[in-house]
Structures are given as structure tokens and as C-alpha cells.
Design a protein around this motif. Structure first.
Motif, PDB file in Angstrom:
ATOM      1  N   GLN A 119       0.830  -1.209   0.000  1.00  0.00           N
ATOM      2  CA  GLN A 119       0.000   0.000   0.000  1.00  0.00           C
ATOM      3  C   GLN A 119       0.868   1.265   0.000  1.00  0.00           C
ATOM      4  O   GLN A 119       0.549   2.252  -0.672  1.00  0.00           O
ATOM      5  N   ARG A 120       1.935   1.206   0.799  1.00  0.00           N
ATOM      6  CA  ARG A 120       2.826   2.364   0.806  1.00  0.00           C
ATOM      7  C   ARG A 120       3.438   2.600  -0.584  1.00  0.00           C
ATOM      8  O   ARG A 120       3.502   3.706  -1.103  1.00  0.00           O
ATOM      9  N   LYS A 121       3.816   1.450  -1.170  1.00  0.00           N
ATOM     10  CA  LYS A 121       4.409   1.580  -2.513  1.00  0.00           C
ATOM     11  C   LYS A 121       3.390   2.052  -3.509  1.00  0.00           C
ATOM     12  O   LYS A 121       3.662   2.863  -4.392  1.00  0.00           O
ATOM     13  N   LEU A 122       2.135   1.528  -3.445  1.00  0.00           N
ATOM     14  CA  LEU A 122       1.081   1.921  -4.378  1.00  0.00           C
ATOM     15  C   LEU A 122       0.743   3.401  -4.232  1.00  0.00           C
ATOM     16  O   LEU A 122       0.532   4.110  -5.223  1.00  0.00           O
ATOM     17  N   GLN A 123       0.737   3.859  -2.969  1.00  0.00           N
ATOM     18  CA  GLN A 123       0.467   5.274  -2.732  1.00  0.00           C
ATOM     19  C   GLN A 123       1.571   6.136  -3.343  1.00  0.00           C
ATOM     20  O   GLN A 123       1.319   7.176  -3.961  1.00  0.00           O
ATOM     21  N   HIS A 124       2.736   5.637  -3.137  1.00  0.00           N
ATOM     22  CA  HIS A 124       3.876   6.369  -3.706  1.00  0.00           C
ATOM     23  C   HIS A 124       3.809   6.367  -5.221  1.00  0.00           C
ATOM     24  O   HIS A 124       4.059   7.373  -5.896  1.00  0.00           O
TER      25      HIS A 124
ATOM     26  N   SER B 252       1.069   6.010  -7.181  1.00  0.00           N
ATOM     27  CA  SER B 252      -0.052   6.835  -7.670  1.00  0.00           C
ATOM     28  C   SER B 252       0.315   8.317  -7.612  1.00  0.00           C
ATOM     29  O   SER B 252      -0.058   9.119  -8.478  1.00  0.00           O
ATOM     30  N   THR B 253       1.037   8.690  -6.598  1.00  0.00           N
ATOM     31  CA  THR B 253       1.488  10.091  -6.498  1.00  0.00           C
ATOM     32  C   THR B 253       2.401  10.413  -7.652  1.00  0.00           C
ATOM     33  O   THR B 253       2.330  11.502  -8.288  1.00  0.00           O
TER      34      THR B 253
ATOM     35  N   LYS C   2       0.228  10.732 -10.999  1.00  0.00           N
ATOM     36  CA  LYS C   2      -0.483  12.005 -11.093  1.00  0.00           C
ATOM     37  C   LYS C   2       0.470  13.145 -11.478  1.00  0.00           C
ATOM     38  O   LYS C   2       0.163  14.026 -12.299  1.00  0.00           O
TER      39      LYS C   2
ATOM     40  N   GLY D 124       4.704  -0.095  -8.869  1.00  0.00           N
ATOM     41  CA  GLY D 124       3.439   0.227  -8.145  1.00  0.00           C
ATOM     42  C   GLY D 124       2.288  -0.605  -8.636  1.00  0.00           C
ATOM     43  O   GLY D 124       1.500  -1.132  -7.866  1.00  0.00           O
TER      44      GLY D 124
ATOM     45  N   TYR E 195      -0.032  -3.554  -6.811  1.00  0.00           N
ATOM     46  CA  TYR E 195      -1.475  -3.444  -6.767  1.00  0.00           C
ATOM     47  C   TYR E 195      -2.132  -4.747  -7.208  1.00  0.00           C
ATOM     48  O   TYR E 195      -3.068  -5.258  -6.568  1.00  0.00           O
TER      49      TYR E 195
ATOM     50  N   ARG F 105      -1.819  -7.480  -4.612  1.00  0.00           N
ATOM     51  CA  ARG F 105      -2.763  -7.287  -3.487  1.00  0.00           C
ATOM     52  C   ARG F 105      -4.149  -7.791  -3.848  1.00  0.00           C
ATOM     53  O   ARG F 105      -4.813  -8.474  -3.039  1.00  0.00           O
TER      54      ARG F 105
END
Length: 577
Positions: free
Chosen positions: A525-530, A532-533, A536, A563, A567, A570
Motif C-alpha cells: 500500500q505504501r508503494k502503491l500510494q507512492h 499513484s502520487t 499524477k 506500483g 497493486y 494485493r
């Protein structure tokens, strides 16, 4: 048949009372009146046609007893039905006719009231034999007078009785009812007694013998519904036991039918009542209490006698006793006749012995004459010697005959004495046997009751034993079943404990795996958040370019992007879970 004989006795007195001239014949008009009254008293429909036809001949003269008997038997006695009339009414009618002519107390003495004389007349007829003219033998007269004296609680005077019986007319032809009533009216029997006591005693004996009442008196009886005790007047007859409110016997409260299925038992004291006994029938048990032990014994004995008469088919106790007394008299007469014959034979033997002794004396005289002739005539000595020898032989034979006769008489005397002792022993033995028979009957009844109770107890014990064995078998099966179930439960517990331990072990493994997966998911999740940021930011910098068709072309990130790869991993793990 017995009822006809009893009715004929009373009618005979009525017929003879109409014979005024004592010629054995009665006028037809009087016989018509007699027949009409008999129809009424016997509750028979009147038959005037038969009456007129029987007496319709031209002869208006009197009719003898033999001429009236066919009509009496055919049109009156043959139509009599027992139980449809009161015999006492017939007796009263016949007594009224004959008493006017024959019952005249001497010297104006009238000790007995008319009712008592009527009762004594009925008792006389009951005890007399079916031989006409009706008379009583001295033994029956003595029996009747003793019964009356016992009822009055006095002792019969033997002197007066012997004086009356020893009369020549009585010894020759027996005792007539009028002579009997005259003797009672002399007052010898009732000397010093109150008239009411005499009346009560005669009525008591009348009820017992003629009324066929074995015993009567007051007893306490236990009710069947309310179960309370009431005093009742009981009247015992050979087949029934009636009980009334009082001794006047006007209100009957019930009747106990006696049969061979009935019995009498003595009961112990209870409910405050003493001297108790009961009468058992097939349907009910009647409990009663006597005033004292003697009365209870008398009542139980009387009821047993009534049951015995009912079983033997006898309707009257005193008729049975009368028959027994007659048989005893006949037996005594036979014995007396046998003794007379025996004495006659002994007298004949005595006479023969005396005649032989007389012959012996004659022979002795002849011997003396022979001896004298021997002295006188020596020449005839031999003849006389022979004659003497012959006479001696005859004398010896006579002596032997005399000795044999004496021995025979001695044997006869011994045999007579032995027979007398034997008769006395047999009488004592009979009494003992009767007593033993009664005791054995009571013992058998008690034994039967005990056997029945014992049989019931054995049946109940057998049923309980069967139930106990069945219960024991069921318990053993239940114990075996419980042991098997317990063993199966133990095995199941062992199996389940093993499975539980294995499940706990697997759960620990799953928990450890889940912990690791949670750590991996958090990292992804941390990696996915990173990622997605970063995307964008990259999209903002790069605007979409138009394609050849004028549609903006969006560049898709490559799956090699870390990322996106995290995902997708998961999502796959979520699906697996």
C-alpha cells in the motif's frame, strides 16, 4: 304330599265333629257347607257345579268318610297350591268345628285360653302319625310336654306324667288330643305358673314346631350401605333367615337365602361389638353380634343346622326329628321283640331241662324199684343190671345236656352283656364322631381359606420375581450400553483432542502467515500510494496528445511499473482470502 297329609288331619277332625251320632256318616248339607268353607280357606276357586253334581243323587241320606274322600281329593286337595293360602286359617276353621263338640274342660276348669288350646291341638296333629283315628304315642306326648316345660323354665313332673301314661286306655290305644288337653287343663303341668308365661311358652313351641322356626331372637346387625349397627328380630327357618324391626314381625327388613354355598364364621371383636359372627353367601356377607357367647354358639349351630337341612332337601327340622324318633321307636320295638323271642327260647330250653330232670327222677325211682325187684327176684338180676346201665347212660346224657344248656345260657348272658356294652360304646363313639366331624368340617374350611390366601401370595410373589428379573436384565443391558457409549465417547474425545491440537497448530500457522501478509500488504500500500502520487505528477506534466483521428491518446503505464505490480498482487491475495 306332606301338605296333603297335614291338611287331611285337620279336615278329619272337622268331618268327625259333624258326625253327631258317631255313625261314621255326615249329612250332605253339612258336607256342602264344609266343602264351601274349605274352598275359601284354601284359596281355591269355588266350583258349585262339581259340588252339586257330586251330591245330586236321589239319596238324601248321610255320606260316609269313604264316600266323601273321592270328592275331597279330586276337587279340593288336588287343586291346593302350597304358598297361596295360610294353613293356620284352615286349622282355625277345623278347630272351631271340632272344639265346640269335643273340647269341654272337666268340672268347669279352664286353665288354657282358647288360643293356647288351639296351638296345642295343632302341635298334637303335627306330632301324630298318619293313622286314623289320630293318637299320640306316650313318647311323643312326653317330648311335647318337655318342650313346653323347657320353654317355661320348669321341670316336668315325672310322677304326674307316669300316672297319665299308665292309664289302661292310654296303654291300649294311645292318647287322643282331647285326653291330652284335659290333662293339661288339670293344672299339674302349669302348677304355680302365670297364665301369660304358659301362653308364651306354648306360642314359642308352636312357632318352633308348627311354624317351622328353628330359632328366633334379637341380634345386632351391621348395615350394608350406612355400615351402622341396628338391633333386629331374627327368625331362622330351614331355607331362610328373615330379620324384622321388632318381634311382632310386622315390618320385614330383609331375608337371607340359605343354600349349600352359605357358611357361618365366628368373628373377632371389633368396632366395640362382642360375640360377633357372620353369614357368608355368594353375593354378600352379613355381620351380626349376639348378646353373649352362649347365644352366639346357639345361633351358629342353628344356622349350620338350617344349611344342612337345605342341602339335604328337607323343609322342616321337626319333621326330620319326628321321623328319627319314630325310627328309634321302631328300632326299640324290634330289639324288644328280639329280646322277647330270645327269652321265649330260653324259657323253652328251661322247660325242656325241667322235663328232663323230671324224667331223670322217674328213672331214679325206676332204678330203686329195679334194685328192690333184684333182691326179690334174683333170676331177673341180669335184666335189671342192663336196665340200670341203660338208665345210667341216659342220666349221663341228661347231665351233659343240662351242663350244655347251662353253658349256653351263660354264653347268652355274656353275649347280652357284651351287646349292651357295645351299644353304649357305639353311642359314645357316635357322639365323638359327630363332634370330630364338625371339627374337621371347620378345620377344612379354615384350611381352604388358608390355601386360597397362600395361592394368591405365591402368584403375587411370582409376578414380582418376574418383574424383578426383567428389571435386572434391563439394568444389565443398560450398563453394557452405557459402558460401550462411554468407551466410544472416550475414543471420540481422544480423536477430537487430536483434531483440536492439529487445528490449533494450523491456526498458529495461519496467524503467522496472516501477519506476514499484513506486513506485505502494508508495504504494498505504501508503494502503491507512492506510485499513484508519481503517476499524477507525471500526467500533469504530460498532456494528452491527439491521435490521427483527433482522439487524445493516453499512455498506459507499463505492468513493469513496481506500483502496478504491487497493486495486482494485493488484488490476487484478496481473492485468495
Amino acid at each position: 304330599m306332606e301338605l296333603r297329609a297335614e291338611l287331611l288331619k285337620s279336615i278329619w277332625y272337622a268331618f268327625t265333629s259333624l258326625d253327631v251320632e258317631k255313625s261314621g256318616k255326615v249329612s250332605k248339607s253339612q258336607l256342602k257347607v264344609l266343602s264351601h268353607n274349605l274352598y275359601t280357606a284354601l284359596n281355591i276357586p269355588h266350583d258349585p257345579v262339581a259340588l252339586e253334581d257330586h251330591f245330586s243323587d236321589d239319596d238324601d241320606g248321610p255320606v260316609s268318610n269313604q264316600g266323601y274322600m273321592p270328592y275331597l281329593n279330586k276337587f279340593i286337595l288336588d287343586k291346593v297350591v302350597e304358598g297361596t293360602f295360610a294353613k293356620e286359617n284352615v286349622d282355625e276353621f277345623c278347630w272351631t268345628l271340632c272344639a265346640k263338640k269335643n273340647y269341654r274342660p272337666k268340672n268347669g276348669v279352664d286353665v288354657l285360653p282358647d288360643k293356647d288350646a288351639f296351638h296345642l291341638w295343632c302341635l298334637f296333629n303335627f306330632l301324630s302319625e298318619d293313622n286314623y283315628p289320630l293318637v299320640l304315642v306316650p313318647e311323643e306326648v312326653e317330648y311335647l310336654l318337655k318342650k313346653i316345660c323347657i320353654a317355661m323354665s320348669v321341670e316336668l313332673s315325672c310322677v304326674d306324667m307316669e300316672d297319665f301314661i299308665s292309664q289302661e286306655a292310654v296303654q291300649q290305644s294311645g292318647i287322643t288330643v282331647w285326653a291330652f288337653l284335659d290333662f293339661v287343663n288339670t293344672g299339674r303341668l302349669t302348677r304355680g305358673m302365670v297364665k301369660d308365661s304358659v301362653t308364651m311358652a306354648i306360642d314359642e313351641v308352636y312357632q318352633e314346631i308348627v311354624g317351622n322356626i328353628i330359632k328366633q331372637g334379637y341380634l345386632w346387625k351391621k348395615g350394608h350401605l350406612r355400615r351402622n349397627w341396628n338391633e333386629r328380630w331374627f327368625s331362622l327357618q330351614p331355607s331362610t333367615l328373615h330379620y324384622y324391626v321388632s318381634e311382632d314381625r310386622k315390618e320385614c327388613k330383609g331375608c337371607i337365602e340359605l343354600s349349600h354355598n352359605c357358611c357361618v364364621e365366628v368373628l373377632p371383636e371389633k368396632e366395640g361389638k362382642r360375640c360377633m359372627f357372620c353369614v357368608k353367601t355368594l353375593t354378600k356377607t352379613y355381620e351380626m353380634s349376639a348378646p353373649d357367647t352362649k347365644q352366639r354358639q346357639e345361633w351358629t349351630t342353628a344356622i349350620q343346622t338350617a344349611i344342612r337341612l337345605c342341602v339335604e332337601g328337607k323343609k322342616s327340622l321337626h319333621k326330620d326329628l319326628k321321623l328319627r324318633r319314630r325310627e328309634q321307636r321302631e328300632e326299640r320295638e324290634r330289639r324288644h321283640t328280639a329280646k322277647e323271642e330270645e327269652l321265649q327260647s330260653l324259657r323253652l330250653l328251661q322247660w325242656e331241662r325241667e322235663s328232663k330232670l323230671a324224667e331223670l327222677e322217674l328213672l331214679q325211682d325206676a332204678q330203686k324199684q329195679a334194685q328192690t325187684a333184684l333182691l326179690q327176684e334174683e333170676q331177673k338180676r341180669i335184666q335189671h343190671v342192663e336196665l340200670q346201665r341203660t338208665l345210667q347212660e341216659q342220666l349221663q346224657q341228661a347231665e351233659e345236656a343240662r351242663a350244655s344248656i347251662q353253658a349256653e345260657m351263660a354264653l347268652k348272658d355274656v353275649e347280652t352283656e357284651r351287646q349292651r356294652r357295645r351299644i353304649r360304646e357305639l353311642e359314645v363313639m357316635q357322639l365323638r364322631l359327630e363332634e370330630a366331624l364338625h371339627q374337621e368340617m371347620r378345620a377344612r374350611q379354615d384350611e381352604q381359606v388358608y390355601f386360597l390366601a397362600q395361592a394368591r401370595l405365591l402368584v403375587e410373589e411370582e409376578e414380582k420375581m418376574k418383574a424383578l428379573l426383567a428389571l435386572q436384565e434391563e439394568q444389565e443391558q443398560y450398563i453394557l450400553k452405557t459402558q460401550r457409549e462411554k468407551q466410544e465417547l472416550r475414543q471420540e474425545m481422544v480423536t477430537k483432542s487430536q483434531a483440536l491440537e492439529e487445528a490449533q497448530h494450523q491456526l498458529e500457522k495461519v496467524r503467522a502467515s496472516r501477519h506476514r501478509m499484513d506486513q506485505d500488504i502494508a508495504a504494498a500500500q505504501r508503494k502503491l500510494q507512492h506510485a499513484s502520487t508519481s503517476v499524477k505528477h507525471w500526467n500533469i506534466q504530460r498532456r494528452p496528445s491527439l491521435g490521427s483521428s483527433g482522439i487524445p491518446v493516453v499512455s498506459v503505464p507499463s505492468l513493469r511499473d513496481p506500483g502496478l505490480r504491487l497493486y495486482h498482487q494485493r488484488n490476487e491475495r484478496e481473492k485468495e482470502k
